[in-house]
Design a protein around this motif. Structure first.
Motif, PDB file in Angstrom:
ATOM      1  N   MET J   1       0.807  -1.180   0.033  1.00  0.00           N
ATOM      2  CA  MET J   1       0.015   0.110  -0.030  1.00  0.00           C
ATOM      3  C   MET J   1       1.113   1.137  -0.038  1.00  0.00           C
ATOM      4  O   MET J   1       1.966   1.373   0.686  1.00  0.00           O
ATOM      5  N   GLU J   2       0.388   2.205  -0.616  1.00  0.00           N
ATOM      6  CA  GLU J   2       1.155   3.520  -0.695  1.00  0.00           C
ATOM      7  C   GLU J   2       0.796   4.291   0.210  1.00  0.00           C
ATOM      8  O   GLU J   2      -0.425   4.649   0.453  1.00  0.00           O
ATOM      9  N   PHE J   3       1.713   5.425   0.815  1.00  0.00           N
ATOM     10  CA  PHE J   3       1.417   6.431   1.663  1.00  0.00           C
ATOM     11  C   PHE J   3       2.184   7.669   1.545  1.00  0.00           C
ATOM     12  O   PHE J   3       3.510   7.688   1.040  1.00  0.00           O
ATOM     13  N   LEU J   4       1.538   8.747   1.378  1.00  0.00           N
ATOM     14  CA  LEU J   4       2.221  10.115   1.230  1.00  0.00           C
ATOM     15  C   LEU J   4       2.208  10.571   2.487  1.00  0.00           C
ATOM     16  O   LEU J   4       1.494  10.868   3.215  1.00  0.00           O
ATOM     17  N   VAL J   5       3.670  10.857   2.672  1.00  0.00           N
ATOM     18  CA  VAL J   5       4.095  11.326   4.063  1.00  0.00           C
ATOM     19  C   VAL J   5       4.788  12.785   4.034  1.00  0.00           C
ATOM     20  O   VAL J   5       5.739  12.941   3.193  1.00  0.00           O
ATOM     21  N   GLN J   6       4.142  13.753   4.622  1.00  0.00           N
ATOM     22  CA  GLN J   6       4.694  15.103   4.740  1.00  0.00           C
ATOM     23  C   GLN J   6       5.420  15.293   5.982  1.00  0.00           C
ATOM     24  O   GLN J   6       4.948  14.945   7.063  1.00  0.00           O
ATOM     25  N   ILE J   7       6.823  15.652   5.660  1.00  0.00           N
ATOM     26  CA  ILE J   7       7.563  15.966   7.072  1.00  0.00           C
ATOM     27  C   ILE J   7       8.302  17.169   7.087  1.00  0.00           C
ATOM     28  O   ILE J   7       8.767  17.619   6.068  1.00  0.00           O
ATOM     29  N   GLU J   8       8.002  17.867   8.292  1.00  0.00           N
ATOM     30  CA  GLU J   8       8.570  19.099   8.749  1.00  0.00           C
ATOM     31  C   GLU J   8       9.589  18.683   9.840  1.00  0.00           C
ATOM     32  O   GLU J   8       9.314  18.187  10.843  1.00  0.00           O
ATOM     33  N   VAL J   9      10.896  19.204   9.582  1.00  0.00           N
ATOM     34  CA  VAL J   9      11.793  18.949  10.710  1.00  0.00           C
ATOM     35  C   VAL J   9      12.047  20.427  11.276  1.00  0.00           C
ATOM     36  O   VAL J   9      12.441  21.373  10.627  1.00  0.00           O
ATOM     37  N   ARG J  10      11.823  20.326  12.720  1.00  0.00           N
ATOM     38  CA  ARG J  10      12.082  21.395  13.508  1.00  0.00           C
ATOM     39  C   ARG J  10      13.409  21.206  14.160  1.00  0.00           C
ATOM     40  O   ARG J  10      13.365  21.189  15.534  1.00  0.00           O
ATOM     41  N   LEU J  11      14.784  21.437  13.565  1.00  0.00           N
ATOM     42  CA  LEU J  11      15.852  21.230  14.054  1.00  0.00           C
ATOM     43  C   LEU J  11      16.325  22.587  14.657  1.00  0.00           C
ATOM     44  O   LEU J  11      15.869  23.549  14.419  1.00  0.00           O
ATOM     45  N   PRO J  12      16.570  22.481  16.234  1.00  0.00           N
ATOM     46  CA  PRO J  12      16.710  23.838  16.589  1.00  0.00           C
ATOM     47  C   PRO J  12      17.890  24.744  16.158  1.00  0.00           C
ATOM     48  O   PRO J  12      18.819  24.317  15.863  1.00  0.00           O
ATOM     49  N   ALA J  13      17.351  26.133  15.942  1.00  0.00           N
ATOM     50  CA  ALA J  13      18.419  27.045  15.323  1.00  0.00           C
ATOM     51  C   ALA J  13      19.619  26.964  15.901  1.00  0.00           C
ATOM     52  O   ALA J  13      20.830  27.246  15.190  1.00  0.00           O
ATOM     53  N   GLU J  14      19.727  26.946  17.140  1.00  0.00           N
ATOM     54  CA  GLU J  14      21.074  26.964  17.942  1.00  0.00           C
ATOM     55  C   GLU J  14      21.818  25.535  18.133  1.00  0.00           C
ATOM     56  O   GLU J  14      22.983  25.507  19.032  1.00  0.00           O
ATOM     57  N   ILE J  15      21.391  24.542  17.285  1.00  0.00           N
ATOM     58  CA  ILE J  15      22.076  23.245  17.611  1.00  0.00           C
ATOM     59  C   ILE J  15      23.342  23.232  17.149  1.00  0.00           C
ATOM     60  O   ILE J  15      24.010  24.134  16.533  1.00  0.00           O
ATOM     61  N   ASP J  16      24.353  22.480  18.086  1.00  0.00           N
ATOM     62  CA  ASP J  16      25.842  22.439  17.755  1.00  0.00           C
ATOM     63  C   ASP J  16      26.083  22.065  16.320  1.00  0.00           C
ATOM     64  O   ASP J  16      25.426  20.953  15.915  1.00  0.00           O
ATOM     65  N   PRO J  17      26.999  22.448  15.700  1.00  0.00           N
ATOM     66  CA  PRO J  17      27.036  22.504  14.295  1.00  0.00           C
ATOM     67  C   PRO J  17      27.690  21.128  13.853  1.00  0.00           C
ATOM     68  O   PRO J  17      27.252  20.191  12.821  1.00  0.00           O
ATOM     69  N   GLN J  18      28.602  20.472  14.855  1.00  0.00           N
ATOM     70  CA  GLN J  18      28.918  19.075  14.654  1.00  0.00           C
ATOM     71  C   GLN J  18      27.999  18.165  14.924  1.00  0.00           C
ATOM     72  O   GLN J  18      27.796  17.237  14.246  1.00  0.00           O
ATOM     73  N   ARG J  19      27.101  18.232  15.792  1.00  0.00           N
ATOM     74  CA  ARG J  19      25.953  17.340  15.995  1.00  0.00           C
ATOM     75  C   ARG J  19      24.878  17.416  15.001  1.00  0.00           C
ATOM     76  O   ARG J  19      24.300  16.489  14.377  1.00  0.00           O
ATOM     77  N   LYS J  20      24.703  18.907  14.240  1.00  0.00           N
ATOM     78  CA  LYS J  20      23.744  18.912  13.164  1.00  0.00           C
ATOM     79  C   LYS J  20      24.359  17.908  11.909  1.00  0.00           C
ATOM     80  O   LYS J  20      23.522  17.225  11.135  1.00  0.00           O
ATOM     81  N   GLN J  21      25.755  18.266  11.803  1.00  0.00           N
ATOM     82  CA  GLN J  21      26.143  17.402  10.660  1.00  0.00           C
ATOM     83  C   GLN J  21      26.094  15.895  10.692  1.00  0.00           C
ATOM     84  O   GLN J  21      25.866  15.316   9.828  1.00  0.00           O
ATOM     85  N   ALA J  22      26.442  15.493  11.905  1.00  0.00           N
ATOM     86  CA  ALA J  22      26.318  14.033  12.274  1.00  0.00           C
ATOM     87  C   ALA J  22      24.813  13.538  11.984  1.00  0.00           C
ATOM     88  O   ALA J  22      24.553  12.595  11.418  1.00  0.00           O
ATOM     89  N   LEU J  23      23.636  14.218  12.371  1.00  0.00           N
ATOM     90  CA  LEU J  23      22.498  14.064  12.473  1.00  0.00           C
ATOM     91  C   LEU J  23      22.315  13.822  10.754  1.00  0.00           C
ATOM     92  O   LEU J  23      21.526  13.019  10.294  1.00  0.00           O
ATOM     93  N   LEU J  24      22.481  15.154  10.175  1.00  0.00           N
ATOM     94  CA  LEU J  24      22.214  15.031   8.366  1.00  0.00           C
ATOM     95  C   LEU J  24      22.834  13.828   7.964  1.00  0.00           C
ATOM     96  O   LEU J  24      22.042  13.216   7.082  1.00  0.00           O
ATOM     97  N   GLU J  25      24.004  13.373   8.276  1.00  0.00           N
ATOM     98  CA  GLU J  25      24.562  12.266   7.471  1.00  0.00           C
ATOM     99  C   GLU J  25      23.970  11.056   7.986  1.00  0.00           C
ATOM    100  O   GLU J  25      23.687  10.125   7.074  1.00  0.00           O
ATOM    101  N   ALA J  26      23.870  10.714   9.086  1.00  0.00           N
ATOM    102  CA  ALA J  26      22.863   9.685   9.611  1.00  0.00           C
ATOM    103  C   ALA J  26      21.624   9.481   8.740  1.00  0.00           C
ATOM    104  O   ALA J  26      21.123   8.505   8.483  1.00  0.00           O
ATOM    105  N   GLU J  27      20.817  10.653   8.791  1.00  0.00           N
ATOM    106  CA  GLU J  27      19.444  10.874   8.285  1.00  0.00           C
ATOM    107  C   GLU J  27      19.793  10.366   6.866  1.00  0.00           C
ATOM    108  O   GLU J  27      18.727   9.522   6.050  1.00  0.00           O
ATOM    109  N   PHE J  28      20.857  11.205   6.246  1.00  0.00           N
ATOM    110  CA  PHE J  28      20.855  10.854   4.647  1.00  0.00           C
ATOM    111  C   PHE J  28      21.165   9.179   4.260  1.00  0.00           C
ATOM    112  O   PHE J  28      20.702   8.504   3.566  1.00  0.00           O
ATOM    113  N   ALA J  29      21.985   8.583   5.243  1.00  0.00           N
ATOM    114  CA  ALA J  29      22.460   7.198   5.159  1.00  0.00           C
ATOM    115  C   ALA J  29      21.132   6.266   5.314  1.00  0.00           C
ATOM    116  O   ALA J  29      21.003   5.299   4.495  1.00  0.00           O
ATOM    117  N   ARG J  30      20.184   6.542   6.410  1.00  0.00           N
ATOM    118  CA  ARG J  30      19.178   5.836   6.439  1.00  0.00           C
ATOM    119  C   ARG J  30      18.031   5.983   5.365  1.00  0.00           C
ATOM    120  O   ARG J  30      17.286   4.974   4.851  1.00  0.00           O
TER     121      ARG J  30
END
Lengths: 93, 93, 93, 93, 93, 93, 93, 93, 93, 93
Positions: J1-30
């Motif tokens: 069965m197909e589902f259309l999923v709308q995702i809004e990401v609410r990353l805190p603007a003040e997040i640590d840049p390294q943590r942000k980078q690691a999260l984005l890379e892990a997200e892309f890999a998954r």
């Protein structure tokens, strides 16, 4: 009387993992009690969200409030309560 | 798969009473078929409104659409469909 | 159990005046019965609108639905029902 | 004049438990004063939420503001005020 | 007590032009009475819409309702009422 | 040109009391200047909220922006601006 | 002063085709006058809708209202007006 | 460029059945042309509603508008258009 | 293709003033580049808010995303994008 | 069965840049795993936002939930799921 309760859990993304784990286990344990007592009749997840629909059967809204607010995750919840009336089609099952 | 379906019926207030009666009887008869076939598992009225929550269990959204749109009142309905995922607490019943 | 019911009446502006008058009189008469039976405990107008808040005290949502839907203006109403739980401050009156 | 006031309290989930307890006790004490003075005529909980409907009877909106903003939890509240007009059915009680 | 009233008029686009003209003239005449009696203190158009903000000064919401519902266009109106409290800066004028 | 401005102030509940006091005093002083200069013509509190309606009379939206953003609480405000057109009834006062 | 105006046209689907054609032609002719007079500076369609964004430059909201309400389709329009302030980046063009 | 278009069809419930049938057939025929030309890349029904998501690939919003407004049911549609940007994960298919 | 972009900036009220100043200067500098490159055609402030409407002219939504997300304040922005189609009246200028 | 999923990401603007980078890379890999397994059929960015539409094809909502909640950015996401039914036009491709 039955109530359909929609619960959205707004757990902070940055919560300490151990605290999160403890909260989830306590929530599950309390949910299990409510299911086994018959207060919760059905529970479903809303896919993609930390959210559920729960079908309660309780004497009235005062009891309902005491049960929902006894959940460990209650301070993080946004709760919508729909009171339910009997539908005549239910007698046809 | 289970779906929670919220239905609001917007029947014109000025509808001819006989037509209204015929529509309501046809709707009840079709609802009864859906309950007896097992597609509708539960149905509740929202008090004060011409509205209900219906719990469907069907193979997928395509079958769900064909069943909802087979209801005689469908042209008058505003329908919201919530797909449901299994909740781990359900195993504790 | 108490319920707070918000009712907005959407009477067509072009309704026949005699029909409107008859509807309003029938509505008032039915409202009077519900007040005198104790089902309606309080009722307030929302200023500027054809709308009210009504406080019902009834056994459950099924009875509530049968009473609201017995109102002659029900086909023209948009109804929102809030179930009410007891507040501990009420004991301090 | 009567006002129906809907209050949602947004207490941070991570508030210090002692501070929370002190706030709740102060809130209850102030609420008791407002009930005993007759300014609050009724108060109900919205089940499942940290929220209530309160029925105030006060001379006007300026007094209403001073009373609501005197509540210890006011900085955490989201408040909606509905002014109320007399409904002719009230005379039939 | 002052109230800020927002009024949107939903006149059917296909209304008979003569009836429209008569309604607008009756509305203007009634509005003039309310201004000259002091009940309406200010009135502004919302540009681009058949809508206005009106500032009323009346004893309470019951009087407000009787005045707004006396307007010939009332059956076509969607009305939102904001009760107003005194602001301390007003004393600095 | 007149503008009706609705302002909701979202001051953090946990703000340092001295800082809050200083902000409120600076806000009042700046508001007083705007009233005395004639830019603010009227201001009302929304009861129960940290919110107001303000009636500005200024040359255009650019001046309006510079005045609103000069308020010390501006970083905490959610502001909605309604431009106002003259209503023919105003000439009947 | 500039205003950004969002217009949604709600023409009845069952309108007589000749009347629709006449309305559209009159609307186009009036729009052309407003463009050539400089009151409308830009206009864009919202794809998929009978809707547009229009950029007006007019002295104030009173003139804006008289222009928008002079459009032949005005009785069918739902209009939202955004007043615009100058942005400092505009000087960098 | 791709656009995701959500379409809700508001066909009057009381429409003449023959006219409805003719409209649906014309709509299907035009939809088939748009699919076969490659403008419509995918189309899905929203279960329970007379509604769909359609994925268009067209040069720009002007072409998109001309295609959507060429649909026989367009006068009955409420259309929401989401412009789509390429997502880097698409290269990993 | 043109896009109308509405941007609301949610800068924390308690941000360090030097960091705020640096962010605003970097934002202005990047905005100036986008204006001088022709990507931003017009930009207006929404009075009373930290918000703007920006008119972009870019090849497609993918380029639009890369430009908006290159703005230093992007992590603080809530952005709504309206794709724009040509309006036939534009040819009459 | 197909589902259309709308995702809004609410990353805190003040997040640590390294943590942000690691999260984005892990997200892309998954995300890459989900694309290569066939669970994600298409994914598009919403221009100007940290948001996407994703088209999933999975057995049911329970599997869908397990996949979405396996994404490293899930604690920061606001997710809306639309179940999809087959549209008869799809057979015409």
């Amino acid at each position: 009387m039955e109530f359909l309760v929609q619960i959205e859990v707004r757990l902070p993304a940055e919560i300490d993992p151990q605290r999160k784990q403890a909260l989830l286990e306590a929530e599950f344990a309390r949910g299990k009690e409510l299911i086994q007592s018959g207060a919760i009749r059905r529970i479903w997840r809303l896919p993609g969200r930390f959210a559920n629909f729960t079908l309660y059967e309780v004497p009235d809204a005062t009891v309902l409030h005491s049960l929902i607010s006894s959940l460990p995750l209650w301070p993080y919840m946004d709760v919508t309560v729909h009171p339910l009336a009997q539908h005549p089609l239910e007698k046809e099952r």
